[in-house]
Every structure is written in structure tokens, then in C-alpha cells.
Design a protein around this motif. Structure first.
Motif, mmCIF file in Angstrom:
data_model
loop_
_atom_site.group_PDB
_atom_site.id
_atom_site.type_symbol
_atom_site.label_atom_id
_atom_site.label_comp_id
_atom_site.label_asym_id
_atom_site.label_seq_id
_atom_site.Cartn_x
_atom_site.Cartn_y
_atom_site.Cartn_z
ATOM 1 N N LEU A 336 24.804 -74.845 0.781
ATOM 2 C CA LEU A 336 24.101 -75.665 -0.197
ATOM 3 C C LEU A 336 23.583 -76.951 0.443
ATOM 4 C CD1 LEU A 336 23.227 -76.440 -3.069
ATOM 5 C CD2 LEU A 336 25.530 -77.354 -3.409
ATOM 6 N N SER A 337 24.381 -77.594 1.272
ATOM 7 C CA SER A 337 23.947 -78.817 1.941
ATOM 8 C C SER A 337 22.727 -78.560 2.813
ATOM 9 C CB SER A 337 25.094 -79.385 2.779
ATOM 10 O OG SER A 337 26.211 -79.693 1.965
ATOM 11 N N MET A 338 22.697 -77.421 3.471
ATOM 12 C CA MET A 338 21.552 -77.087 4.318
ATOM 13 C C MET A 338 20.297 -76.876 3.476
ATOM 14 S SD MET A 338 20.744 -73.750 6.587
ATOM 15 C CE MET A 338 19.999 -73.080 5.103
ATOM 16 N N VAL A 339 20.421 -76.146 2.358
ATOM 17 C CA VAL A 339 19.263 -75.895 1.501
ATOM 18 C C VAL A 339 18.736 -77.201 0.914
ATOM 19 C CG1 VAL A 339 18.516 -74.763 -0.630
ATOM 20 C CG2 VAL A 339 19.929 -73.517 0.997
ATOM 21 N N PRO A 369 23.255 -64.754 3.457
ATOM 22 C CA PRO A 369 22.223 -65.796 3.513
ATOM 23 C C PRO A 369 21.012 -65.511 2.638
ATOM 24 C CG PRO A 369 22.962 -65.163 5.719
ATOM 25 C CD PRO A 369 23.519 -64.167 4.768
ATOM 26 N N ALA A 370 20.854 -64.278 2.172
ATOM 27 C CA ALA A 370 19.697 -63.932 1.344
ATOM 28 C C ALA A 370 19.689 -64.682 0.022
ATOM 29 C CB ALA A 370 19.673 -62.427 1.083
ATOM 30 N N ALA A 371 20.795 -65.325 -0.342
ATOM 31 C CA ALA A 371 20.844 -66.081 -1.595
ATOM 32 C C ALA A 371 20.209 -67.457 -1.473
ATOM 33 C CB ALA A 371 22.294 -66.217 -2.062
ATOM 34 N N ASP A 372 19.742 -67.836 -0.287
ATOM 35 C CA ASP A 372 19.152 -69.168 -0.109
ATOM 36 C C ASP A 372 17.957 -69.383 -1.024
ATOM 37 O OD1 ASP A 372 21.044 -69.546 1.817
ATOM 38 O OD2 ASP A 372 19.689 -69.362 3.520
ATOM 39 N N LEU A 373 17.066 -68.403 -1.095
ATOM 40 C CA LEU A 373 15.844 -68.569 -1.875
ATOM 41 C C LEU A 373 16.145 -68.690 -3.360
ATOM 42 C CD1 LEU A 373 12.779 -68.729 -1.540
ATOM 43 C CD2 LEU A 373 12.676 -66.263 -1.941
ATOM 44 N N ALA A 374 17.097 -67.896 -3.860
ATOM 45 C CA ALA A 374 17.460 -67.978 -5.276
ATOM 46 C C ALA A 374 18.097 -69.331 -5.591
ATOM 47 C CB ALA A 374 18.407 -66.836 -5.644
ATOM 48 N N ALA A 375 18.942 -69.837 -4.706
ATOM 49 C CA ALA A 375 19.555 -71.143 -4.928
ATOM 50 C C ALA A 375 18.505 -72.251 -4.900
ATOM 51 C CB ALA A 375 20.630 -71.397 -3.874
ATOM 52 N N SER A 392 11.559 -62.194 -13.163
ATOM 53 C CA SER A 392 11.497 -62.294 -11.709
ATOM 54 C C SER A 392 12.887 -62.393 -11.098
ATOM 55 C CB SER A 392 10.670 -63.520 -11.301
ATOM 56 O OG SER A 392 11.255 -64.702 -11.818
ATOM 57 N N VAL A 393 12.994 -61.908 -9.857
ATOM 58 C CA VAL A 393 14.204 -62.032 -9.047
ATOM 59 C C VAL A 393 13.831 -62.708 -7.734
ATOM 60 C CG1 VAL A 393 15.310 -60.008 -10.070
ATOM 61 C CG2 VAL A 393 13.906 -59.744 -8.008
ATOM 62 N N PHE A 394 14.838 -63.242 -7.032
ATOM 63 C CA PHE A 394 14.603 -63.988 -5.802
ATOM 64 C C PHE A 394 15.588 -63.523 -4.738
ATOM 65 C CE2 PHE A 394 13.291 -66.537 -9.353
ATOM 66 C CZ PHE A 394 12.143 -67.203 -8.944
ATOM 67 N N PHE A 395 15.105 -63.419 -3.514
ATOM 68 C CA PHE A 395 15.990 -63.198 -2.370
ATOM 69 C C PHE A 395 15.229 -63.551 -1.094
ATOM 70 C CE2 PHE A 395 13.878 -59.134 -3.097
ATOM 71 C CZ PHE A 395 13.469 -58.746 -1.830
ATOM 72 N N GLY A 396 15.952 -64.106 -0.129
ATOM 73 C CA GLY A 396 15.363 -64.503 1.140
ATOM 74 C C GLY A 396 16.205 -65.565 1.818
ATOM 75 N N GLU A 397 16.193 -65.583 3.126
ATOM 76 C CA GLU A 397 16.944 -66.568 3.906
ATOM 77 C C GLU A 397 16.031 -67.724 4.294
ATOM 78 O OE1 GLU A 397 19.426 -66.958 8.132
ATOM 79 O OE2 GLU A 397 18.612 -65.018 7.473
ATOM 80 N N ILE A 398 16.524 -68.942 4.156
ATOM 81 C CA ILE A 398 15.751 -70.136 4.473
ATOM 82 C C ILE A 398 16.223 -70.688 5.812
ATOM 83 C CG2 ILE A 398 15.210 -72.490 3.764
ATOM 84 C CD1 ILE A 398 15.478 -71.642 0.896
ATOM 85 N N GLY A 399 15.263 -70.914 6.715
ATOM 86 C CA GLY A 399 15.578 -71.495 8.008
ATOM 87 C C GLY A 399 15.512 -73.008 7.965
#
Length: 464
Positions: A336-339, A369-375, A392-399
């Protein structure tokens, strides 16, 4: 020759030649206990030891006419079989851990009763409860008529002798391994030496006779299975039974499985008749959600080979404190801190003066990590006060650069979302590999694109 005492850590099993206040292996304080020298499997007079003959070697490929491994045994519990990889393998050893009162004994007595009702010999051995107590639990669950063999015993030698009488059991349940003791080890039950020696004797019997063995293990405060780590290496499957007393469902998660996929889960619902299977857990986790509330995003995740939809809720509120609060339930706080840092740096979303609360609805813990985009979508939605599209649904990793990176099994995630009525999927742009994508998938390359889409939705809603 006199036996020299050894000092063993009761948390990790590290052995020292003198007492230490702190274990150097695991860092635990006051966990090193003196134990007498343990007798191994070859201990005893030289005349009674087996000769050290040369072992046989076998070719990797199966020989013509050689009997293959017997098929798996289905326990008639679909979620339990899913976690095991398709059923019980003859001679396999399964270690199940969980908090006290979570439902381990309830699940295992249900599995044992279902398997025994199919004409198999099943033995349930309890080291913590009397036979009458196990019968009372079976009566409450409506399983009193199941032909399960019950015993209340803690001596491993007596248990092995009883199991060896007659045909080998198809399944044997030991509840729990921390209460067992063997005569070959000179220490109290529950110590590292006893747990290791008892497990070794029981596993030897299971491998020799083809009996599927389930060992129940206690857990520590951190949720780790108590006792030496070597026991987890000795067994074929390690599963943890998770749940929360505030929620009515339980999750059986495989952390190690030599005969199936790891990180597979089985979902159960606690009822007055025991644990009921939940064949479609996505509907359970999404039940009762408010689609018009800002700060709620549906995450299309994967648990093992199963796609799972769960709602991620976020609340961003202004704060007067010098240090804003960050509270997370069901997700990694470091993630969470990273996002939050990425959103503020690369998307212009100012969250430094706000308290942030993030929750995974239903009590499920998400680790991929795929929960990054939804968060991130839930956080931006809560900050701007605009509800996300309900379909809509969300999934994806954020760098760290703000880019949205592809994740595995995108097709399975989108297929599960479509089956439950979702028509849009916000996900990373397709990678170079060929992967079937739904026409409803909306590719995103950067978190700034996500923030712009949510802000544009708010402006359109205000204009209307």
C-alpha cells in the motif's frame, strides 16, 4: 558411552551443545531447551541393527508391464480434493495447521466420514480428546452412523501396531502431531525431538502400507505451524486452515504440494451442520456490495488455478494529524505504501494529508501483485468521490515508474468476470505473447491513465 545432552530450539529445531538465551537461527528468546540424546531409527544394540547392504537403483522410465501408481481417492468433498490436487494419493502425508477453534477437527471428521461411507477403512486418532468427545461432535454433524474407527491414543508405537492389524487403512488422521510421543526419544511430548521422531515413525508406516496420512498441527502466534521446520519438509503437502471468527467462511490453502499446484484454495462456509462447500466463492465475496459507493473496486485475482473475484474497499479521509494514518486489512501494508507513493509521484494524486484505510471485503487475504491496480482505483475513487463503473473489474501490477505491468492468466480472470456479469476489465496492455483477450478489456499503460479515466467519469457525472 555416556550420552551428552543437547539443547534444541523449540521454534525452529536448531541444535546447540550448550544453553543459549537467544536462538541464532530464528532469533527467538528463551526457546532453547535441554533435551536428552534421542535414539534414531538405527539406535540400539549392534546385533539388532539392519545390515548396511547396498541399495537398488531403478530406471527413470517405467518398465513394460510394471504396475502404475494407484489412482487418487476422492473424498467426496470437492473443495478438499481441489486443494490436494484431485484427491488423496496413496502413501501421501498431509500436514494441516490452523488457529484453535477454526474448524480443523470438524473438517477432518467430515472428510473421514464421507470416505468411510464409501466402503474404505478410515481411522481417526485423537491425542487431545476422548472418544466420547469425538462421537459427540460427529452426532452434532449428523455423522454418527459413519463407520469411522476412533481411538484416543498418543503413543506412536501403539498407534502403528493398531493400524497394522487387518487391511491397511485408506486414510488415517492424527489429531494432533504435537501430542504424540515415541519410546525411542527421551523427552517430553511436544518437544522438537518428540515431534520429529513421532512424525518420522508415522510417515514410515504411511509410505510402507500406502495409507494416506493427515497430521494436524498447532500454530504459533504468527500463524506458522508449531514445531521444527523439518516436519514440513518431511510431508508431501502443507495446508493452512484460515478464517476469522467474524466471518462465516473458512479457507483451506495449500502452501506446499508434491502432487498438485501450490497456493490452491478451498472455500468452506461454517453452518450449524458443519463446514459446507462453496463451489463459487466469487459470489460469496461479492454478495451485498454497494455498487454506487465510491472507493470500492472489484479485483479479479487468482488463487492457485482458480480465478476469484473480491471487492477491495478504500477510504481516504482528511486528517489533522501530523502523520496520516495508514490501516490495511487483508493486504500487504508495504504494498500500500508503494502504491500511494507511485500515485502521488506519477499521477498527481495528493494523499499526503489524508488518512488511508484499505480493506479486502470478506476477510480474504490477497498477496499477489496483480491487486495493485484495483487498490489504486479504489483509492482514487474514494479521494475524488466518484464511484467506479459497477460492471468493471481491475487487475494489474504497478511498477515504481508508474507503468502497469502484465500479469499471468489474464484470460482466466476475464472469463470469470464475464461469467459473473462484468462487461469491462481494466487491465494492462497486452504483452508480446499471444493471449486471448476479451473485446471488453480496456488496456492501461500508466497509473496516470487510470487517474484520468476516474476523474473524467466524475466530470461527466457532474455535467449530467
Amino acid at each position: 558411552m555416556a550420552k551428552h545432552p543437547t539443547f534444541t530450539c523449540q521454534s525452529c529445531g536448531a541444535v546447540y551443545n550448550r544453553w543459549r538465551g537467544k536462538c541464532e537461527a530464528c532469533g527467538g528468546w528463551n526457546t532453547v531447551v535441554e533435551e536428552s540424546g534421542a535414539a534414531g531409527p538405527l539406535a540400539g544394540p549392534a546385533a539388532t541393527r539392519p545390515s548396511r547392504a547396498k541399495g537398488r537403483v531403478f530406471p527413470l522410465q517405467a518398465l513394460t508391464g510394471e504396475s502404475r501408481e494407484p489412482p487418487r481417492t476422492l473424498t467426496r468433498n470437492g473443495e478438499f480434493d481441489r486443494v490436494l490436487g484431485g484427491g488423496l494419493v496413496p502413501g501421501s502425508v498431509i500436514l494441516i495447521g490452523g488457529d484453535p477453534g477454526i474448524g480443523k477437527s470438524t473438517l477432518l471428521i467430515q472428510v473421514a466420514a464421507a470416505l468411510a461411507s464409501g466402503g474404505n477403512r478410515v481411522t481417526y486418532i485423537s491425542g487431545e480428546e476422548a472418544v466420547a468427545q469425538v462421537r459427540m461432535r460427529a452426532e452434532r454433524l449428523g455423522l454418527a452412523g459413519a463407520p469411522v474407527e476412533l481411538a484416543a491414543e498418543t503413543n506412536v508405537e501403539d498407534i502403528v501396531a493398531t493400524l497394522s492389524q487387518g487391511p491397511a487403512p485408506r486414510l488415517a488422521v492424527i489429531d494432533s502431531i504435537q501430542t504424540m510421543w515415541t519410546e525411542t526419544v527421551e523427552s517430553a511430548p511436544g518437544t522438537v525431538s518428540q515431534v520429529r521422531g513421532s512424525a518420522q515413525a508415522l510417515i514410515r508406516f504411511a509410505k510402507t502400507h500406502g495409507t494416506a496420512l493427515i497430521l494436524v498441527g498447532h500454530v504459533t502466534k504468527d500463524g506458522q505451524i508449531a514445531g521444527p521446520r523439518v516436519v514440513e519438509h518431511m510431508v508431501d503437502c502443507v495446508a493452512s486452515f484460515e478464517g476469522d471468527s467474524a466471518h462465516h467462511f473458512r479457507i483451506l490453502r495449500a502452501a506446499k504440494n508434491r502432487f498438485g499446484p501450490t497456493d490452491e484454495i478451498g472455500v468452506f462456509e461454517m453452518t450449524d451442520r458443519g463446514l459446507a462447500e462453496v463451489p463459487n466463492p466469487s459470489e460469496l465475496f461479492l454478495a451485498g456490495r454497494d455498487m454506487a459507493t465510491p472507493g470500492a473496486a472489484v479485483f479479479a485475482g487468482m488463487e492457485g488455478t482458480r480465478p476469484l473475484l473480491v471487492e477491495i474497499q478504500a477510504l481516504v479521509a482528511p486528517t489533522s494529524l501530523g502523520t496520516p494514518r495508514r490501516a490495511v486489512v487483508g493486504w500487504d501494508p508495504a504494498r500500500l505504501s508503494m502504491v500511494l507513493a507511485v500515485l502521488e509521484t506519477h499521477a498527481g494524486v495528493r494523499l499526503g494529508g489524508h488518512d488511508v484505510y484499505l480493506n479486502v471485503a470478506g476477510g480474504l487475504r490477497v498477496s499477489e501483485p496483480a491487486a495493485d491496480l484495483a487498490a489504486a482505483a479504489a483509492l482514487v475513487s474514494s479521494l475524488t468521490g466518484s464511484a467506479l463503473p459497477p460492471e468493471s473489474v481491475f487487475f494489474g501490477e504497478i511498477g515504481l515508474s508508474g507503468s502497469i505491468r502484465p500479469v499471468t492468466q489474464s484470460s482466466a480472470r476475464i472469463k470469470e468476470a464475464t461469467k459473473l456479469g462484468f462487461s469491462k476489465a481494466f487491465c494492462p496492455n497486452p504483452s508480446g505473447e499471444r493471449e486471448e483477450r476479451s473485446p471488453a478489456s480496456i488496456g492501461l499503460a500508466h497509473v496516470a491513465d487510470l487517474a484520468a479515466r476516474i476523474a473524467g467519469t466524475r466530470r461527466r457525472a457532474a455535467a449530467e
